[in-house]
Design a protein around this motif. Structure first.
Motif, PDB file in Angstrom:
ATOM      1  N   TYR A  77     -18.036  -0.028   7.101  1.00 22.59           N
ATOM      2  CA  TYR A  77     -17.040  -0.777   6.322  1.00 22.59           C
ATOM      3  C   TYR A  77     -16.138   0.256   5.680  1.00 22.59           C
ATOM      4  CZ  TYR A  77     -14.825  -3.038   2.323  1.00 22.59           C
ATOM      5  OH  TYR A  77     -13.902  -3.478   1.410  1.00 22.59           O
ATOM      6  N   ARG A  78     -14.825  -0.003   5.656  1.00 25.70           N
ATOM      7  CA  ARG A  78     -13.934   0.891   4.932  1.00 25.70           C
ATOM      8  C   ARG A  78     -12.680   0.181   4.467  1.00 25.70           C
ATOM      9  NH1 ARG A  78     -11.082   5.460   8.519  1.00 25.70           N
ATOM     10  NH2 ARG A  78     -10.249   4.252  10.263  1.00 25.70           N
ATOM     11  N   GLU A  79     -12.014   0.819   3.507  1.00 26.79           N
ATOM     12  CA  GLU A  79     -10.788   0.293   2.929  1.00 26.79           C
ATOM     13  C   GLU A  79      -9.666   1.305   3.152  1.00 26.79           C
ATOM     14  OE1 GLU A  79     -11.660  -0.550  -1.145  1.00 26.79           O
ATOM     15  OE2 GLU A  79     -13.280  -1.959  -0.645  1.00 26.79           O
ATOM     16  N   LEU A  80      -8.524   0.808   3.605  1.00 22.19           N
ATOM     17  CA  LEU A  80      -7.396   1.668   3.939  1.00 22.19           C
ATOM     18  C   LEU A  80      -6.133   1.204   3.221  1.00 22.19           C
ATOM     19  CD1 LEU A  80      -7.847   1.618   7.843  1.00 22.19           C
ATOM     20  CD2 LEU A  80      -8.885   3.233   6.234  1.00 22.19           C
ATOM     21  N   THR A  81      -5.241   2.148   2.999  1.00 23.03           N
ATOM     22  CA  THR A  81      -3.892   1.825   2.536  1.00 23.03           C
ATOM     23  C   THR A  81      -2.916   2.388   3.547  1.00 23.03           C
ATOM     24  OG1 THR A  81      -4.517   1.905   0.194  1.00 23.03           O
ATOM     25  CG2 THR A  81      -2.177   2.107   0.717  1.00 23.03           C
ATOM     26  N   VAL A  82      -2.064   1.537   4.096  1.00 23.90           N
ATOM     27  CA  VAL A  82      -1.051   1.961   5.064  1.00 23.90           C
ATOM     28  C   VAL A  82       0.316   1.662   4.469  1.00 23.90           C
ATOM     29  CG1 VAL A  82      -0.082   1.584   7.357  1.00 23.90           C
ATOM     30  CG2 VAL A  82      -2.570   1.583   7.039  1.00 23.90           C
ATOM     31  N   THR A  83       1.167   2.677   4.433  1.00 20.53           N
ATOM     32  CA  THR A  83       2.492   2.525   3.823  1.00 20.53           C
ATOM     33  C   THR A  83       3.582   2.947   4.796  1.00 20.53           C
ATOM     34  OG1 THR A  83       1.557   3.007   1.632  1.00 20.53           O
ATOM     35  CG2 THR A  83       3.956   3.140   1.875  1.00 20.53           C
ATOM     36  N   LEU A  84       4.577   2.102   4.969  1.00 17.92           N
ATOM     37  CA  LEU A  84       5.771   2.422   5.739  1.00 17.92           C
ATOM     38  C   LEU A  84       6.923   2.610   4.757  1.00 17.92           C
ATOM     39  CD1 LEU A  84       5.516  -0.215   8.628  1.00 17.92           C
ATOM     40  CD2 LEU A  84       4.980   2.214   8.743  1.00 17.92           C
ATOM     41  N   GLY A  89      13.483   1.780   0.451  1.00 12.36           N
ATOM     42  CA  GLY A  89      12.380   0.845   0.322  1.00 12.36           C
ATOM     43  C   GLY A  89      11.104   1.314   0.991  1.00 12.36           C
ATOM     44  N   SER A  90      10.052   0.529   0.809  1.00 16.95           N
ATOM     45  CA  SER A  90       8.762   0.817   1.420  1.00 16.95           C
ATOM     46  C   SER A  90       7.927  -0.459   1.426  1.00 16.95           C
ATOM     47  CB  SER A  90       8.023   1.924   0.663  1.00 16.95           C
ATOM     48  OG  SER A  90       7.704   1.500  -0.655  1.00 16.95           O
ATOM     49  N   ALA A  91       6.888  -0.469   2.252  1.00 18.41           N
ATOM     50  CA  ALA A  91       5.977  -1.609   2.322  1.00 18.41           C
ATOM     51  C   ALA A  91       4.566  -1.074   2.480  1.00 18.41           C
ATOM     52  CB  ALA A  91       6.338  -2.510   3.503  1.00 18.41           C
ATOM     53  N   ALA A  92       3.661  -1.573   1.638  1.00 13.40           N
ATOM     54  CA  ALA A  92       2.278  -1.111   1.670  1.00 13.40           C
ATOM     55  C   ALA A  92       1.350  -2.235   2.107  1.00 13.40           C
ATOM     56  CB  ALA A  92       1.850  -0.597   0.299  1.00 13.40           C
ATOM     57  N   ASP A  93       0.318  -1.876   2.847  1.00 17.23           N
ATOM     58  CA  ASP A  93      -0.664  -2.828   3.337  1.00 17.23           C
ATOM     59  C   ASP A  93      -2.046  -2.353   2.925  1.00 17.23           C
ATOM     60  OD1 ASP A  93      -1.973  -4.832   4.639  1.00 17.23           O
ATOM     61  OD2 ASP A  93      -1.385  -4.249   6.651  1.00 17.23           O
ATOM     62  N   GLN A  94      -2.788  -3.203   2.224  1.00 14.87           N
ATOM     63  CA  GLN A  94      -4.169  -2.915   1.862  1.00 14.87           C
ATOM     64  C   GLN A  94      -5.072  -3.562   2.907  1.00 14.87           C
ATOM     65  OE1 GLN A  94      -4.710  -0.833  -0.698  1.00 14.87           O
ATOM     66  NE2 GLN A  94      -2.489  -0.811  -1.072  1.00 14.87           N
ATOM     67  N   ILE A  95      -5.927  -2.766   3.538  1.00 18.28           N
ATOM     68  CA  ILE A  95      -6.708  -3.263   4.664  1.00 18.28           C
ATOM     69  C   ILE A  95      -8.196  -3.024   4.444  1.00 18.28           C
ATOM     70  CG2 ILE A  95      -7.066  -3.128   7.161  1.00 18.28           C
ATOM     71  CD1 ILE A  95      -4.205  -1.952   7.321  1.00 18.28           C
ATOM     72  N   GLN A  96      -8.982  -4.070   4.639  1.00 18.52           N
ATOM     73  CA  GLN A  96     -10.431  -3.964   4.639  1.00 18.52           C
ATOM     74  C   GLN A  96     -10.901  -4.072   6.085  1.00 18.52           C
ATOM     75  OE1 GLN A  96     -10.761  -7.292   1.597  1.00 18.52           O
ATOM     76  NE2 GLN A  96     -12.522  -6.049   0.999  1.00 18.52           N
ATOM     77  N   VAL A  97     -11.865  -3.231   6.458  1.00 13.89           N
ATOM     78  CA  VAL A  97     -12.326  -3.184   7.842  1.00 13.89           C
ATOM     79  C   VAL A  97     -13.847  -3.263   7.896  1.00 13.89           C
ATOM     80  CG1 VAL A  97     -12.311  -1.885   9.996  1.00 13.89           C
ATOM     81  CG2 VAL A  97     -10.375  -1.696   8.426  1.00 13.89           C
ATOM     82  N   TYR A 215       5.461   7.140   7.375  1.00 11.90           N
ATOM     83  CA  TYR A 215       4.218   6.402   7.595  1.00 11.90           C
ATOM     84  C   TYR A 215       3.076   7.184   6.967  1.00 11.90           C
ATOM     85  CZ  TYR A 215      -0.126   5.030   9.940  1.00 11.90           C
ATOM     86  OH  TYR A 215      -1.426   4.639  10.199  1.00 11.90           O
ATOM     87  N   ALA A 216       2.216   6.501   6.229  1.00 13.31           N
ATOM     88  CA  ALA A 216       1.064   7.168   5.628  1.00 13.31           C
ATOM     89  C   ALA A 216      -0.128   6.223   5.645  1.00 13.31           C
ATOM     90  CB  ALA A 216       1.372   7.590   4.196  1.00 13.31           C
ATOM     91  N   MET A 217      -1.268   6.752   6.030  1.00 16.89           N
ATOM     92  CA  MET A 217      -2.512   5.984   6.019  1.00 16.89           C
ATOM     93  C   MET A 217      -3.573   6.829   5.337  1.00 16.89           C
ATOM     94  SD  MET A 217      -5.483   6.553   8.042  1.00 16.89           S
ATOM     95  CE  MET A 217      -7.076   5.809   7.708  1.00 16.89           C
ATOM     96  N   THR A 218      -4.319   6.213   4.410  1.00 17.11           N
ATOM     97  CA  THR A 218      -5.385   6.920   3.715  1.00 17.11           C
ATOM     98  C   THR A 218      -6.576   5.996   3.529  1.00 17.11           C
ATOM     99  OG1 THR A 218      -3.783   8.263   2.475  1.00 17.11           O
ATOM    100  CG2 THR A 218      -6.034   8.224   1.655  1.00 17.11           C
TER     101      THR A 218
END
Length: 246
Positions: A77-84, A89-97, A215-218
């Protein structure tokens, strides 16, 4: 950058870096299903020591072979933040996997929308919070990673070796990682990847246009293996898989 060029850049990044930004762990949408990735078999030529440990030194000439020796866990299980980001401007996505035994489900929250994706039995199921029905598509090998909106192992391993400008072991936050930096001459971008050696999972990734991160993913949290009793279910309650069920 004008609106036309910004749109082209976002699409290009989605196709090459995420394989489709903002739809799935969308990678194509910032949330999507993460398929089980098959890593190449470790051969005698790959730089693994007699003790089975990774080599002391890593560089552009051997980093792909080193990455090929890593194996991601089948259950986690993990949690990610992906930002464009773009000029203005910018848009962020919080993702649970959740991943277990080849099944992958993600919940992606972006712009007030909550998207669910489930990769199971050769299909990708997509629905939004509150839905009782879903859309169903054939799954591809990259579906699981796309759901997480992260680059795939195949993308890193398939890089033209000549495009790799830097590589090595690097400490990112408190994680020991294999670092890879490659330039895309066609798009004029620079892609950076940090793969955690302890888990074999992509811990972070960034794409630069000049000095600007577009683009950034952490990863912010990770549990291995997945707790038992986690259901991989459709919105009508149909359970397709349950973690720890054998």
């Amino acid at each position: 950058m004008d609106e036309k060029h910004r749109n082209i850049l976002v699409i290009a990044i989605a196709v090459t870096v995420l394989a489709a930004v903002l739809v799935s762990f969308g990678l194509p949408s910032l949330t999507g299903p993460v398929p089980e990735v098959k890593l190449p078999e470790v051969s005698q030529q790959q730089p693994v020591g007699e003790d089975g440990l990774l080599p002391v030194t890593v560089g552009p000439d051997n980093v792909q072979a080193v990455i090929a020796t890593l194996a991601r866990p089948e259950s986690y299980y993990r949690e990610l933040t992906v930002t464009l980001s773009w000029q203005g401007g910018s848009a962020a996505d919080q993702i649970q996997v959740w991943a277990d035994g080849g099944y992958v489900k993600t919940i992606s929250t972006a712009s007030g929308s909550v998207q669910h994706r489930l990769v199971a039995d050769g299909s990708v199921y997509l629905w939004y919070a509150g839905d009782r029905t879903w859309q169903q598509f054939p799954a591809a090998a990259e579906s699981g990673d796309l759901a997480q909106r992260v680059p795939t192992y195949e993308e890193v391993l398939a890089l033209d070796p000549a495009s790799i400008v830097a590589a090595g072991y690097e400490r990112r936050d408190d994680r020991d990682c294999v670092y890879v930096e490659a330039e895309d001459a066609l798009l004029g971008t620079r892609d950076c990847y940090w793969i955690e050696t302890a888990t074999g999972l992509l811990y972070a990734a960034e794409t630069y246009e000049g000095d600007r991160v577009v683009y950034a993913m952490t990863e912010s949290a990770c549990t291995i293996p997945l707790d038992a009793g986690i259901a991989f279910a459709l919105p009508d309650g149909t359970v397709l898989h349950e973690s720890g069920a054998g």
